[in-house]
Structures are given as structure tokens and as C-alpha cells.
Design a protein around this motif. Structure first.
Motif, PDB file in Angstrom:
ATOM      1  N   VAL A 104       0.829  -1.199   0.000  1.00 36.44           N
ATOM      2  CA  VAL A 104       0.000   0.000   0.000  1.00 36.44           C
ATOM      3  C   VAL A 104       0.870   1.258   0.000  1.00 36.44           C
ATOM      4  N   ASN A 105       2.020   1.217   0.641  1.00 33.60           N
ATOM      5  CA  ASN A 105       2.913   2.369   0.610  1.00 33.60           C
ATOM      6  C   ASN A 105       3.618   2.504  -0.738  1.00 33.60           C
ATOM      7  N   ALA A 106       3.827   1.399  -1.423  1.00 31.98           N
ATOM      8  CA  ALA A 106       4.355   1.476  -2.794  1.00 31.98           C
ATOM      9  C   ALA A 106       3.358   2.193  -3.696  1.00 31.98           C
ATOM     10  N   PHE A 107       2.074   1.896  -3.523  1.00 32.04           N
ATOM     11  CA  PHE A 107       1.026   2.579  -4.285  1.00 32.04           C
ATOM     12  C   PHE A 107       1.068   4.083  -4.011  1.00 32.04           C
ATOM     13  N   LEU A 108       1.155   4.464  -2.740  1.00 32.87           N
ATOM     14  CA  LEU A 108       1.160   5.880  -2.380  1.00 32.87           C
ATOM     15  C   LEU A 108       2.422   6.587  -2.864  1.00 32.87           C
ATOM     16  N   PHE A 109       3.554   5.900  -2.839  1.00 32.06           N
ATOM     17  CA  PHE A 109       4.782   6.484  -3.368  1.00 32.06           C
ATOM     18  C   PHE A 109       4.622   6.776  -4.858  1.00 32.06           C
ATOM     19  N   GLY A 110       4.078   5.810  -5.605  1.00 33.70           N
ATOM     20  CA  GLY A 110       3.857   6.026  -7.026  1.00 33.70           C
ATOM     21  C   GLY A 110       2.907   7.174  -7.298  1.00 33.70           C
ATOM     22  N   PHE A 111       1.892   7.322  -6.440  1.00 38.59           N
ATOM     23  CA  PHE A 111       0.896   8.378  -6.633  1.00 38.59           C
ATOM     24  C   PHE A 111       1.496   9.749  -6.356  1.00 38.59           C
ATOM     25  N   TYR A 112       2.211   9.904  -5.255  1.00 44.04           N
ATOM     26  CA  TYR A 112       2.714  11.221  -4.855  1.00 44.04           C
ATOM     27  C   TYR A 112       4.014  11.607  -5.549  1.00 44.04           C
ATOM     28  N   PHE A 113       4.705  10.648  -6.127  1.00 40.72           N
ATOM     29  CA  PHE A 113       5.935  10.978  -6.840  1.00 40.72           C
ATOM     30  C   PHE A 113       5.632  11.709  -8.147  1.00 40.72           C
ATOM     31  N   ILE A 114       4.463  11.421  -8.742  1.00 38.62           N
ATOM     32  CA  ILE A 114       4.044  12.117  -9.959  1.00 38.62           C
ATOM     33  C   ILE A 114       3.517  13.500  -9.582  1.00 38.62           C
ATOM     34  N   LYS A 115       3.967  14.512 -10.277  1.00 36.66           N
ATOM     35  CA  LYS A 115       3.579  15.895  -9.981  1.00 36.66           C
ATOM     36  C   LYS A 115       2.095  16.131 -10.217  1.00 36.66           C
ATOM     37  N   THR A 116       1.435  16.783  -9.261  1.00 37.41           N
ATOM     38  CA  THR A 116       0.031  17.163  -9.417  1.00 37.41           C
ATOM     39  C   THR A 116      -0.059  18.407 -10.296  1.00 37.41           C
ATOM     40  N   LYS A 117      -0.873  18.345 -11.330  1.00 39.72           N
ATOM     41  CA  LYS A 117      -1.020  19.485 -12.234  1.00 39.72           C
ATOM     42  C   LYS A 117      -2.160  20.413 -11.828  1.00 39.72           C
ATOM     43  N   ARG A 118      -3.237  19.854 -11.332  1.00 42.55           N
ATOM     44  CA  ARG A 118      -4.358  20.664 -10.853  1.00 42.55           C
ATOM     45  C   ARG A 118      -5.035  19.944  -9.692  1.00 42.55           C
ATOM     46  N   PHE A 119      -5.554  20.717  -8.748  1.00 45.65           N
ATOM     47  CA  PHE A 119      -6.297  20.130  -7.639  1.00 45.65           C
ATOM     48  C   PHE A 119      -7.806  20.161  -7.888  1.00 45.65           C
ATOM     49  N   PHE A 120      -8.247  20.976  -8.848  1.00 49.59           N
ATOM     50  CA  PHE A 120      -9.668  21.077  -9.174  1.00 49.59           C
ATOM     51  C   PHE A 120      -9.840  20.928 -10.685  1.00 49.59           C
ATOM     52  N   TYR A 167       7.941  -8.825  -4.451  1.00 54.28           N
ATOM     53  CA  TYR A 167       8.519  -7.617  -5.043  1.00 54.28           C
ATOM     54  C   TYR A 167       7.835  -7.262  -6.363  1.00 54.28           C
ATOM     55  N   GLY A 168       7.436  -8.261  -7.115  1.00 49.77           N
ATOM     56  CA  GLY A 168       6.710  -7.981  -8.354  1.00 49.77           C
ATOM     57  C   GLY A 168       5.359  -7.350  -8.084  1.00 49.77           C
ATOM     58  N   ALA A 169       4.657  -7.854  -7.054  1.00 51.15           N
ATOM     59  CA  ALA A 169       3.358  -7.287  -6.695  1.00 51.15           C
ATOM     60  C   ALA A 169       3.518  -5.838  -6.236  1.00 51.15           C
ATOM     61  N   CYS A 170       4.550  -5.557  -5.438  1.00 54.09           N
ATOM     62  CA  CYS A 170       4.780  -4.185  -4.973  1.00 54.09           C
ATOM     63  C   CYS A 170       5.089  -3.258  -6.142  1.00 54.09           C
ATOM     64  N   LEU A 171       5.818  -3.748  -7.137  1.00 56.80           N
ATOM     65  CA  LEU A 171       6.102  -2.939  -8.319  1.00 56.80           C
ATOM     66  C   LEU A 171       4.813  -2.599  -9.062  1.00 56.80           C
ATOM     67  N   VAL A 172       3.903  -3.566  -9.167  1.00 53.12           N
ATOM     68  CA  VAL A 172       2.625  -3.304  -9.815  1.00 53.12           C
ATOM     69  C   VAL A 172       1.822  -2.279  -9.011  1.00 53.12           C
ATOM     70  N   PHE A 173       1.841  -2.400  -7.698  1.00 54.68           N
ATOM     71  CA  PHE A 173       1.158  -1.412  -6.859  1.00 54.68           C
ATOM     72  C   PHE A 173       1.714  -0.010  -7.123  1.00 54.68           C
ATOM     73  N   LEU A 174       3.022   0.098  -7.227  1.00 53.94           N
ATOM     74  CA  LEU A 174       3.644   1.392  -7.509  1.00 53.94           C
ATOM     75  C   LEU A 174       3.170   1.934  -8.853  1.00 53.94           C
ATOM     76  N   LEU A 175       3.126   1.078  -9.865  1.00 52.11           N
ATOM     77  CA  LEU A 175       2.696   1.505 -11.194  1.00 52.11           C
ATOM     78  C   LEU A 175       1.226   1.894 -11.209  1.00 52.11           C
ATOM     79  N   VAL A 176       0.413   1.185 -10.441  1.00 49.98           N
ATOM     80  CA  VAL A 176      -1.013   1.529 -10.364  1.00 49.98           C
ATOM     81  C   VAL A 176      -1.195   2.899  -9.716  1.00 49.98           C
ATOM     82  N   GLY A 177      -0.411   3.182  -8.665  1.00 47.18           N
ATOM     83  CA  GLY A 177      -0.473   4.494  -8.050  1.00 47.18           C
ATOM     84  C   GLY A 177      -0.090   5.595  -9.030  1.00 47.18           C
ATOM     85  N   SER A 178       0.957   5.358  -9.824  1.00 46.24           N
ATOM     86  CA  SER A 178       1.370   6.336 -10.832  1.00 46.24           C
ATOM     87  C   SER A 178       0.289   6.505 -11.899  1.00 46.24           C
TER      88      SER A 178
END
Length: 499
Positions: A122-138, A404-415
């Protein structure tokens, strides 16, 4: 987005990465039997994850939209995989038994290591999500009014798709028969192939229709009695159809579809109409969990007596959801480093082609379906009359790729979730808005399902259907944006950019 906000995102991204590394470390020292101290440590870091996520969201421009992919996926994943262990740690589950001994499942030795793996994933997912720059909040369409002709065309399209969704559910009921639909619940997608097609169409159309309706009308109401009717972007008839469908699904007993349809409505409202306050969401969540427990009680009461006490219903719902954690325990116990290396994903990916599985003669089996394999391992047999145990997103990926493969997929899903969010919020395309809402809705429930199949069924096909309708009906799916906001109602604007 200013530089300070971006620096916050990077800090939070590496905060989640640090907790993920802690999770990896915990897997190396995990006891081979359920240990309350170790479980308490895992629960502490789960709390740290949720606290860090709460802090990250609270720093966003106000009003904060809490119904986003990062929040919904994390909370649902943590509730499903850890709620039971809060009961277990504090000895509150005396009458519930230990879930790692359910039926043929006998895997206490994988409980602790699996909980550490869940924490990492779950933290791999969040890392992938927050590592990508947010362009707009609304969403930009909340401040950029479309041409009147486009707006009216989208309104008609929303009404059409909502009604097609209702007709899909109605056709399903007619095929299986009201007596079976409202009788003892024994599953939904295992009744018949044709009936399942209409059920899936009904679900996707209803989600897409509500999104289109709110994206095109929900943000333009004025403080007049006449205009308040369109505050949700949905007319009275459509609201009646949606409410009827939700109630019918609840009586039927399909809780996942109930959450999906209701969730899509609330997520679209929060995205395009008005972000819901955190207090409102907390109360709504408690009420919703109660109703999930009530539905479980209602289903059980058809064959046996059941206590309808609210506390009992909430506990039953949380513990019933928590049984999905067992899927990971069993998967880790079963594989022993002998992975399928993608075999479980082939059947799911064939769903990209309409009727692809039938065209290629691929049938569900324990070699290509984690749900069937887990049913065999937990129930001891599969086939007619055997209740399926389902699967979990972690277990499904673990069978194929290991930890480790599952965590990598979680990271990619977050991204992927952040990329689609960025694209939808910077685009005036109605298709991207539908893709965003259906993806966020799916991520809110996918912890108990496979990822690839749900992504295709709910997200990809929703975008394809809307694109098809726009093409056939000659409806523009996007419009040009002007230089200045032109809505008469106030809506939060992006923070000023810094040089």
C-alpha cells in the motif's frame, strides 16, 4: 501548482517510500506464528501511513476533495486487510474465531509476513501516486463553461446513459427472474453468461451516466428554486431510477455493486459539484458500513435467525471484509517461490476484446483464475454448489509475480491513478472525466478483486462506451477553454504559480 506544494509532495512520497522499506524489513523478521507484538508494530505503521496521507491531503488548497484515488484505495485496503487484527490484538473477537483457520485454510505461519507485505504494497502505491507531480487540484471544467450547445448535448447524453444503465439492470432481473434476484443470495455474475452481460452494462452505464450528468450540470446551479433541481446534475426521473436500482441491488445482496454504484455518485458529486467535508464523509462511512452489515444480516436472515443490532452489523461487515486478508495468507503459503509469471493475467487481459475469452476458448480454471484457485484451497473443492471465496488484489498479483513484483505493480497503479487524475483535471473532455470517476470508484473496491479485469471492465469500457455514444450521436467530447473563468458561481481556483 507552486514550488512549495511540489516540495511537499516529494517529501510525502519519500515518507511513504520509507514506510515501504520498513515493511520490507519487517518481512525478514516476521514470526512464523501470529504474534501480537509484531501485529501491533504493523498496525502502528499502518496508522502512520494513514496519518501521513491525512497530512498530505490537509495541505491541499481548500476545499479539499477527500474522495480521490490515494485516500479511497488506502483506506479500503487497510480496512480490508487490518480491521480484523485490531479486534484480534485487543481480544475483541472471542466469538469470531481465527480467520487463518477458515474451512480448509490452515496458514498461521504466513500471517505476520503477509501483514508486513500488505504494508509495503500500500505504501508502494502511495509512493507512485505522490511521486508524480500534481497538475491541478480542481477540474478545469468546473471553471470553464462549455458552449451552450455542448453543455446541452452532454446533459442529454447523461440522461440517456443513466436510463440505459437502469434498463441493463432491469433486463438482468427479467432474465434471472424476480424470485431468484430477490431470493437467497448466491452470487451475481455466476447465474448466466447473457444475464451477466446486462448486469455489467447496467453497472458501467449507470456510473458513466452519473458522471456525465454532474460534470455537465452540477456546477452551474444558481440560488433560485428553479435551478436547484439540477444541483446534482441529475433530474427527478433519473434520481428515481438511480435510487430504485441501488435499493434493488441492496435487497438482492450484492454489496460490491452497491458500493460501486453509490460510490460513483458520491465521487462524481465531490469532484464536479462540491467537495464533501471530512466530518460528513466520516459519518457517511459509518452509516454505509452499517448498511453493509445490515445487508449481510438480511441475507443470512432468509435462512436463519440473525441479530439486527447496529453494533453487530458494523462488526459483521468489518470482519466479513477482513476475510479477504486470508486470500493473501493462502497465496503466500501456496506459492513457495513457484510463481505463475503472468499466467493469471492472461484470462483477464483477454477481456479487452469483446467476448475474447469465448473466442479463444479460454475457460476459468485453477491455472488461470486466482479466485478459483483460492476457492479450491480454502473450500477444498470447486464447482456447482460451492460458494466462491473470491480473491484479493494482492493475492492475485502475488500468485504471478511474488512479493517484489506485486509491490512494483502497486507502484505503477499508483502512478497510473495520478496520471489519469492529472489528465482529467486539465482536460475539457467528458471521456477523461468518466475515466477518472470510474477509476477512483474501482480503486475504492478493488482490494477484494483482481486489478486487470476490473480496470478493463469498469474503466476502459466506460471510456469506450462514452466515446462511441459521442461519435454516433455527433456530440463533441471536448471543447476549447477560454483565458478566464466564466461561471457565475464561485469555485476554488488553483494557487498562483511562482516564477
Amino acid at each position: 501548482m507552486n514550488n512549495q506544494t511540489r516540495s511537499h509532495e516529494i517529501i510525502f512520497a519519500f515518507g511513504f517510500l520509507l514506510i515501504a522499506l520498513v515493511g520490507i524489513g519487517l518481512t525478514t523478521i516476521a514470526p512464523t506464528s501470529p504474534d501480537k507484538l509484531f501485529v501491533s508494530i504493523c498496525l502502528f505503521f499502518v496508522g502512520a501511513t494513514i496519518g501521513l496521507l491525512f497530512l498530505a491531503k490537509s495541505l491541499e488548497p481548500k476545499p479539499v476533495n477527500w474522495l480521490t484515488a490515494d485516500v479511497l484505495f488506502t483506506l479500503s485496503f487497510c480496512v480490508i486487510h487490518y480491521a480484523y487484527f485490531i479486534y484480534w490484538t485487543f481480544d475483541l473477537n472471542e466469538d469470531m474465531g481465527e480467520i487463518w483457520y477458515i474451512r480448509n485454510a490452515n496458514c498461521p505461519h504466513t500471517v505476520c509476513i503477509s501483514l508486513a507485505m500488505y504494508l509495503t504494497a500500500v505504501n508502494a502505491f502511495l509512493f507512485g501516486f505522490y511521486f508524480i507531480k500534481t497538475k491541478r487540484f480542481f477540474p478545469i471544467i468546473n471553471s470553464q463553461k462549455p458552449p451552450q450547445a455542448v453543455e446541452r448535448a452532454w446533459q442529454r447524453l447523461g440522461r440517456l446513459v443513466i436510463r440505459l444503465g437502469f434498463m441493463g439492470f432491469l433486463a438482468f432481473v427479467m432474465i434471472v427472474g424476480p424470485a431468484r434476484f430477490f431470493g437467497v443470495y448466491s452470487g451475481t455474475n455466476n447465474i448466466s453468461f447473457v444475464a451477466n452481460i446486462f448486469f455489467q452494462l447496467g453497472t458501467v452505464f449507470l456510473m458513466a451516466g452519473m458522471t456525465i450528468a454532474m460534470a455537465s450540470r452540477g456546477r452551474i446551479f444558481k440560488k433560485t428554486r428553479k435551478k436547484r433541481r439540477g444541483a446534482f446534475g441529475v433530474g427527478y426521473l433519473d434520481m428515481l431510477l438511480i435510487a430504485t436500482t441501488v435499493v434493488a441491488i441492496g435487497v438482492h445482496g450484492d454489496r460490491s455493486t452497491l458500493v460501486t454504484v453509490s460510490g460513483a455518485f458520491i465521487i462524481a458529486y465531490s469532484e464536479f459539484v462540491k467537495p464533501l467535508k471530512l466530518k460528513t464523509l466520516a459519518i457517511t462511512s459509518i452509516v454505509f458500513v452499517f448498511f453493509l452489515g445490515f445487508i449481510l444480516a438480511f441475507r443470512s436472515a432468509k435462512t436463519e435467525s440473525y441479530d439486527f443490532d447496529p453494533a453487530t452489523n458494523i462488526n459483521s461487515a468489518l470482519n466479513n471484509l477482513g476475510t479477504s486478508a486470508v486470500c493473501g495468507f493462502v497465496a503466500v503459503d501456496y506459492t513457495k517461490d513457484e510463481y505463475s509469471y503472468g499466467k493469471m493475467q492472461v484470462r483477464q487481459l483477454l477481456g479487452i476484446i469483446p467476448f475474447g475469452r469465448r473466442l479463444f476458448g479460454v475457460r476459468d480454471s485453477i491455472d488461470n483464475s486466482s479466485s478459483l484457485l483460492l476457492t479450491l484451497l480454502i473450500q477444498g473443492k470447486i464447482g456447482k454448489g460451492v460458494s466462491g471465496t473470491g480473491t484479493s488484489v494482492f493475492a492475485d498479483l502475488y500468485f504471478d509475480f511474488g512479493f517484489y513484483g506485486a509491490c512494483l505493480v502497486f507502484l505503477l497503479v499508483g502512478s497510473l491513478a495520478k496520471i489519469i487524475e492529472n489528465k482529467a483535471r486539465t482536460s475539457t473532455s467528458i471521456v477523461w472525466q468518466v475515466l477518472l470517476v470510474t477509476l477512483v470508484t474501482f480503486l475504492a473496491v478493488c482490494s477484494r478483486y483482481t486489478f486487470s479485469e476490473g480496470l478493463i471492465r469498469f474503466v476502459l469500457y466506460s471510456g469506450l462506451y462514452v466515446s462511441f455514444f459521442c461519435y454516433v450521436l455527433s456530440i463533441p467530447f471536448r471543447y476549447r477553454i477560454s483565458n478566464t473563468p466564466n461561471y457565475s458561481i464561485p469555485y476554488p481556483q488553483e494557487p498562483p504559480r511562482q516564477a
